[in-house]
Write a protein that holds these residues in place. Structure first.
Motif, PDB file in Angstrom:
ATOM      1  N   SER A 291      29.002  35.758  38.901  1.00  0.00           N
ATOM      2  CA  SER A 291      28.480  36.751  37.955  1.00  0.00           C
ATOM      3  C   SER A 291      26.949  36.749  37.913  1.00  0.00           C
ATOM      4  CB  SER A 291      29.070  36.545  36.557  1.00  0.00           C
ATOM      5  OG  SER A 291      28.785  35.244  36.132  1.00  0.00           O
ATOM      6  N   ASN A 292      26.345  35.584  38.179  1.00  0.00           N
ATOM      7  CA  ASN A 292      24.880  35.552  38.199  1.00  0.00           C
ATOM      8  C   ASN A 292      24.313  36.332  39.378  1.00  0.00           C
ATOM      9  OD1 ASN A 292      24.928  33.989  35.963  1.00  0.00           O
ATOM     10  ND2 ASN A 292      24.640  32.044  37.054  1.00  0.00           N
ATOM     11  N   ASN A 293      25.002  36.262  40.488  1.00  0.00           N
ATOM     12  CA  ASN A 293      24.434  36.835  41.701  1.00  0.00           C
ATOM     13  C   ASN A 293      25.044  38.159  42.145  1.00  0.00           C
ATOM     14  OD1 ASN A 293      22.563  34.632  42.382  1.00  0.00           O
ATOM     15  ND2 ASN A 293      24.456  33.457  42.488  1.00  0.00           N
ATOM     16  N   TYR A 294      26.288  38.352  41.841  1.00  0.00           N
ATOM     17  CA  TYR A 294      26.947  39.547  42.369  1.00  0.00           C
ATOM     18  C   TYR A 294      27.676  40.370  41.300  1.00  0.00           C
ATOM     19  CZ  TYR A 294      26.630  36.308  46.336  1.00  0.00           C
ATOM     20  OH  TYR A 294      26.204  35.415  47.254  1.00  0.00           O
ATOM     21  N   GLY A 295      27.931  39.788  40.156  1.00  0.00           N
ATOM     22  CA  GLY A 295      28.754  40.467  39.145  1.00  0.00           C
ATOM     23  C   GLY A 295      30.120  39.824  39.105  1.00  0.00           C
ATOM     24  N   SER A 296      30.821  39.925  37.970  1.00  0.00           N
ATOM     25  CA  SER A 296      32.115  39.245  37.894  1.00  0.00           C
ATOM     26  C   SER A 296      33.261  40.185  38.253  1.00  0.00           C
ATOM     27  CB  SER A 296      32.314  38.668  36.494  1.00  0.00           C
ATOM     28  OG  SER A 296      32.006  39.645  35.539  1.00  0.00           O
ATOM     29  N   ILE A 297      34.407  39.582  38.423  1.00  0.00           N
ATOM     30  CA  ILE A 297      35.565  40.333  38.908  1.00  0.00           C
ATOM     31  C   ILE A 297      36.585  40.509  37.784  1.00  0.00           C
ATOM     32  CG2 ILE A 297      37.542  40.190  40.464  1.00  0.00           C
ATOM     33  CD1 ILE A 297      35.794  38.733  42.439  1.00  0.00           C
ATOM     34  N   ALA A 298      37.086  41.713  37.626  1.00  0.00           N
ATOM     35  CA  ALA A 298      38.111  41.944  36.608  1.00  0.00           C
ATOM     36  C   ALA A 298      39.420  41.296  37.038  1.00  0.00           C
ATOM     37  CB  ALA A 298      38.310  43.433  36.412  1.00  0.00           C
ATOM     38  N   PRO A 299      40.013  40.484  36.161  1.00  0.00           N
ATOM     39  CA  PRO A 299      41.250  39.798  36.525  1.00  0.00           C
ATOM     40  C   PRO A 299      42.361  40.757  36.963  1.00  0.00           C
ATOM     41  CG  PRO A 299      40.358  38.910  34.481  1.00  0.00           C
ATOM     42  CD  PRO A 299      39.521  40.089  34.818  1.00  0.00           C
ATOM     43  N   ALA A 300      42.387  41.949  36.394  1.00  0.00           N
ATOM     44  CA  ALA A 300      43.445  42.889  36.773  1.00  0.00           C
ATOM     45  C   ALA A 300      43.323  43.257  38.253  1.00  0.00           C
ATOM     46  CB  ALA A 300      43.360  44.141  35.915  1.00  0.00           C
ATOM     47  N   SER A 301      42.099  43.488  38.711  1.00  0.00           N
ATOM     48  CA  SER A 301      41.885  43.825  40.117  1.00  0.00           C
ATOM     49  C   SER A 301      42.227  42.644  41.003  1.00  0.00           C
ATOM     50  CB  SER A 301      40.424  44.202  40.370  1.00  0.00           C
ATOM     51  OG  SER A 301      40.072  45.312  39.596  1.00  0.00           O
ATOM     52  N   LEU A 302      41.835  41.478  40.528  1.00  0.00           N
ATOM     53  CA  LEU A 302      42.131  40.273  41.280  1.00  0.00           C
ATOM     54  C   LEU A 302      43.643  40.133  41.468  1.00  0.00           C
ATOM     55  CD1 LEU A 302      41.060  37.475  42.407  1.00  0.00           C
ATOM     56  CD2 LEU A 302      42.082  36.611  40.309  1.00  0.00           C
ATOM     57  N   GLY A 303      44.379  40.369  40.368  1.00  0.00           N
ATOM     58  CA  GLY A 303      45.840  40.276  40.429  1.00  0.00           C
ATOM     59  C   GLY A 303      46.391  41.219  41.484  1.00  0.00           C
ATOM     60  N   ALA A 304      45.855  42.431  41.511  1.00  0.00           N
ATOM     61  CA  ALA A 304      46.338  43.427  42.471  1.00  0.00           C
ATOM     62  C   ALA A 304      46.062  42.983  43.896  1.00  0.00           C
ATOM     63  CB  ALA A 304      45.670  44.768  42.195  1.00  0.00           C
ATOM     64  N   ILE A 305      44.879  42.422  44.109  1.00  0.00           N
ATOM     65  CA  ILE A 305      44.529  41.967  45.458  1.00  0.00           C
ATOM     66  C   ILE A 305      45.456  40.828  45.889  1.00  0.00           C
ATOM     67  CG2 ILE A 305      42.745  40.874  46.883  1.00  0.00           C
ATOM     68  CD1 ILE A 305      40.651  42.283  45.121  1.00  0.00           C
ATOM     69  N   LEU A 306      45.653  39.895  44.958  1.00  0.00           N
ATOM     70  CA  LEU A 306      46.524  38.753  45.284  1.00  0.00           C
ATOM     71  C   LEU A 306      47.935  39.220  45.627  1.00  0.00           C
ATOM     72  CD1 LEU A 306      45.386  35.999  42.769  1.00  0.00           C
ATOM     73  CD2 LEU A 306      45.201  35.949  45.266  1.00  0.00           C
ATOM     74  N   ARG A 307      48.421  40.192  44.866  1.00  0.00           N
ATOM     75  CA  ARG A 307      49.770  40.718  45.152  1.00  0.00           C
ATOM     76  C   ARG A 307      49.825  41.317  46.555  1.00  0.00           C
ATOM     77  NH1 ARG A 307      49.727  41.875  39.748  1.00  0.00           N
ATOM     78  NH2 ARG A 307      48.916  43.991  40.025  1.00  0.00           N
ATOM     79  N   SER A 308      48.775  42.033  46.960  1.00  0.00           N
ATOM     80  CA  SER A 308      48.744  42.617  48.309  1.00  0.00           C
ATOM     81  C   SER A 308      48.742  41.534  49.377  1.00  0.00           C
ATOM     82  CB  SER A 308      47.496  43.473  48.511  1.00  0.00           C
ATOM     83  OG  SER A 308      47.451  44.497  47.567  1.00  0.00           O
ATOM     84  N   ILE A 309      48.003  40.470  49.100  1.00  0.00           N
ATOM     85  CA  ILE A 309      47.964  39.378  50.084  1.00  0.00           C
ATOM     86  C   ILE A 309      49.338  38.733  50.217  1.00  0.00           C
ATOM     87  CG2 ILE A 309      46.960  37.124  50.649  1.00  0.00           C
ATOM     88  CD1 ILE A 309      44.382  38.031  49.244  1.00  0.00           C
ATOM     89  N   VAL A 310      49.979  38.527  49.072  1.00  0.00           N
ATOM     90  CA  VAL A 310      51.302  37.902  49.096  1.00  0.00           C
ATOM     91  C   VAL A 310      52.304  38.795  49.842  1.00  0.00           C
ATOM     92  CG1 VAL A 310      53.246  37.158  47.677  1.00  0.00           C
ATOM     93  CG2 VAL A 310      50.923  36.480  47.052  1.00  0.00           C
TER      94      VAL A 310
END
Ligand SMILES: Nc1ncnc2c1ncn2[C@@H]1O[C@H](COP(=O)(O)OP(=O)(O)OP(=O)(O)O)[C@@H](O)[C@H]1O
Ligand SMILES: [Mg+2]
Length: 508
Positions: free
Chosen positions: A195-214
């Protein structure tokens, strides 16, 4: 009755080549083989791509076998995507039987039973050369396409790639990627870093990405991502002057379309980036055959479909020809079909109105012929016979010729299990890619860091539920880092169009 003398005169002239060529068979007129007309395809135009079509059982795969053998004789290697698993016999000599003897007698060509050099390859863990690629080789853009991520999720992946680049965290396999995603959302240090350098990630988006990887992992992709990654130069082997026939067995692509698309996209990207421009070398460097291509066009991801068209255009100048083998020409998208120089059309069946439409469409696309009633004959071609039109050395379509194809010189049946084991155990290439290298990459590096964090600071971290943080992404995009990010994306986007697949972030 057609004028045979004229037929011989015209066709033999048009199927004669100055440079090297391969032979597929002999011409036919009024149902008889005309030995004076040898159907030769100039090696020079093999990179202009092609189609082998025809109803089931009409001889498409055997024609492909003959084609690959002829290329091998000319020293040209090939890669055959063997979807039905009926192609491996090319590694063993054929054996004479009455059908083959009769076929060769009619063509007056010599039958020389022989084996061809073969490498068996796999993307899903069967016996053979393991084809793999690393996550970082894919780059954020291509990976996002494969994972079918939306724009928001795609920018997160790009941020993560950038973060790993900056922090020296190698992204090799899918575990690495998952670990980094976990680290920057779950770990206080990682979260702060990001978050200091790039911005933080919304957990909902993270969840979606993880589901795609799985979901991708469930199709067996975990085996595909990793090291050592496959070097496409290894597809270009010759043995005793013969080009090696590389056979990738991809049975059951219906159950793993995403994995297959992933492989194809990585193959295209690697060929595109590694092979130099060939100009007019007079000889193809590699020929790619895709049997049962309709399955690919049915099952492939949108990304792959879009890329096939681009690739077919681009790969030609790299000296690579692509051949689609399928039942009806209509299986191949129009914009791909229009780029195919060689057409080998086995019999089509006109059972339904749709079939008949396909037949007239196929016939309309052939050069006009005075020797055949193409629309009738196309339905009555015998097994191992086909209408052929190619490109001559000047790139002009050759006249349509009813061709009596030769038989393969290698075995028309598949290898048995013992033969497969023997072949793969003798292969130096199998040995080269056998070992799974698992050097310290993002997963190991972060796992130890996270372990420490759990022990030191936050005893409940491990089981802490992911909190919803609405609006986080908006702030990312509004932040300075977010803006840089948009530019990175635009740049990546341009690369995608220009240089084809997401080429960023590659490391060898
Ligand atoms: N050139 C040939 N020489 C000798 N026999 C042939 C030839 N072509 C085809 N055949 C015979 O026809 C059979 C079917 O051929 P092949 O498997 O190539 O058909 P296909 O069009 O690929 O069928 P499918 O659509 O079911 O995959 C072969 O097993 C072989 O017996
Ligand atoms: Mg077949």
């Amino acid at each position: 009755m057609a004028d045979k003398a004229k037929f011989i005169q015209e066709l033999s002239t048009r199927y004669t080549t100055k440079g090297e060529s391969i032979t597929l068979g002999k011409g036919m007129l009024d149902g008889d083989v005309v030995t004076e007309v040898e159907v030769k395809i100039p090696l020079k135009t093999i990179n202009r791509h092609g189609l082998i079509a025809g109803a089931t059982g009409t001889g498409k795969t055997k024609t492909l076998q003959v084609f690959a053998e002829q290329l091998s004789h000319a020293g040209v290697p090939s890669l055959v995507l063997d979807i039905k698993g009926d192609f491996s016999g090319i590694a063993e000599p054929g054996s004479e039987n009455s059908i083959i003897t009769e076929r060769y007698a009619k063509t007056q060509l010599p039958y020389q039973p022989q084996a061809f050099p073969v490498e068996l390859m796999t993307i899903s863990g069967e016996k053979g050369v393991k084809l793999r690629a690393t996550v970082s080789e894919f780059g954020p853009l291509l990976l996002s396409k494969i994972l079918e991520l939306n724009d928001t999720q795609q920018s997160i992946i790009s941020i993560v790639f950038k973060y790993c680049d900056d922090k020296g965290l190698p992204l090799i396999d899918l575990d690495d990627l998952k670990k980094v995603l976990q680290y920057v959302t779950d770990n206080p240090q990682g979260k702060a870093d990001l978050s200091n350098n790039y911005g933080s990630i919304a957990p909902a988006s993270l969840g979606a990405i993880l589901r795609s990887i799985v979901a991708l992992e469930q199709q067996g992709a975990a085996q595909f991502f990793g090291e050592p990654s496959f070097d496409v130069e290894d597809l270009l082997q010759q043995r005793d002057g013969k080009g090696v026939v590389n056979i990738l067995r991809v049975g059951n692509i219906q159950s793993k379309p995403q994995l297959f698309s992933t492989f194809m996209l990585s193959l295209f990207a690697e060929i595109y980036m590694n092979f130099p421009e060939e100009g007019d070398s007079g000889k193809p460097k590699l020929v790619l055959f895709i049997d049962e291509a309709h399955l690919i066009f049915n099952e492939a991801s949108k990304t792959l479909l879009a890329q096939i068209e681009t690739m077919v255009k681009l790969i030609r100048s790299k000296g690579v020809g692509i051949y689609f083998i399928t039942q009806i020409p209509g299986d191949v998208p129009e914009n791909v079909l229009s780029q195919l120089g060689l057409k080998i059309q086995h019999a089509l069946r006109g059972f339904t109105a749709k079939d008949r439409k396909e037949i007239s469409k196929a016939v309309e696309n052939y050069p006009i012929t005075e020797y055949y009633k193409a629309d009738e004959l196309i339905q009555n071609l015998g097994i191992g016979e086909a209408f052929i039109t190619a490109l001559d050395e000047k790139g002009i379509p050759t006249p349509l010729v009813h061709t009596y194809l030769i038989s393969p010189e290698s075995r028309m049946d598949v290898l048995n299990d013992a033969e497969v084991s023997d072949l793969t155990s003798r292969s130096a290439l199998v040995a080269k890619y056998e070992q799974t290298v698992n050097k310290d990459s993002a997963y190991e590096m972060l796992a130890s860091r996270m372990e420490q964090a759990v022990q030191n600071a936050e005893p409940t971290l491990k089981s802490r539920p992911v909190k919803e943080e609405p609006g986080v992404f908006e702030s990312v995009m509004k932040s300075r880092a977010g803006r840089t990010f948009t530019t990175t994306l635009a740049r990546e986007g341009a690369k995608f169009v220009l240089g084809m697949l997401g080429l960023g972030g590659r490391k060898r």
